[in-house]
Design an enzyme around this catalytic site. Sequence first.
Site, PDB file in Angstrom:
ATOM      1  N   GLY A  10       0.655  -1.303  -0.097  1.00  0.00           N
ATOM      2  CA  GLY A  10       0.152  -0.068  -0.017  1.00  0.00           C
ATOM      3  C   GLY A  10       0.885   1.310  -0.104  1.00  0.00           C
ATOM      4  N   HIS A  50      12.106  11.051  -2.891  1.00  0.00           N
ATOM      5  CA  HIS A  50      12.733   9.845  -3.431  1.00  0.00           C
ATOM      6  C   HIS A  50      14.206  10.069  -3.808  1.00  0.00           C
ATOM      7  CE1 HIS A  50       9.652   6.381  -3.745  1.00  0.00           C
ATOM      8  NE2 HIS A  50       8.935   7.631  -3.331  1.00  0.00           N
TER       9      HIS A  50
END
Length: 167
Positions: A10, A50
Site C-alpha cells: 500500500g 525519493h
Amino acid sequence: MSQTILITGGVRSGKSAIAEGRTLGFGTPAVYIATAQAFDGEMETRIAAHQARRGAEWRTVQEPLDLVGALAATDGAPRLVDCLTLWLTNQMLGGHDWQAAGRDLCAALARQTSPVVLVTNEVGLGIVPENRLAREFRDAAGLLNQWVAAVADEVIFAVAGLPMKVK
C-alpha cells in the site's frame, strides 16, 4: 545473474525503500528507472524525497512510458523500476494500449540478463471506487500486477516497512 523481483504494498508501506535495498544488494552502480511525472507541487515533493534518499551509487533514468526500451538500454546493471502503477497511469491516461504494453513488459523481463526490481501499488484492498475510470484503473493494476508476479522470480508484499515474501 538475471532475477526479477516484484515488490508490492500500500501507500507508504515502505516498498520503495525495500526495493532500493534489494537492488543495491545486486551491486553498484544501479539504475533507478523512474516513471513518475511531476504535474504538480505535491508530486514534485514526493519525487524530491525519493531522490534525496538515493546516493551516488544510483543513476536515474526518467521514463514514463517506454519501460521495455529503458530496460533494454540499461541491461548490464541492476535496475529498479519505481513504479509500475504510475507507468500504468501514464499508459491509460495517454490513451495507449496498456494491455499490449504490459504483455511486452512481461516478455522483456524474461530477456533481461541483469536483475530488475519492480515496485507497484496494491490498490485492490480498499473500497470500490465511485467512478468508472478509478474502477478501470484498479482492475488494470490488479491484472498488471498478476502478470508481472507470474514472471517474477520473487514477490514481496510490504507491510509497515517490513517485507513479507509471497513467492
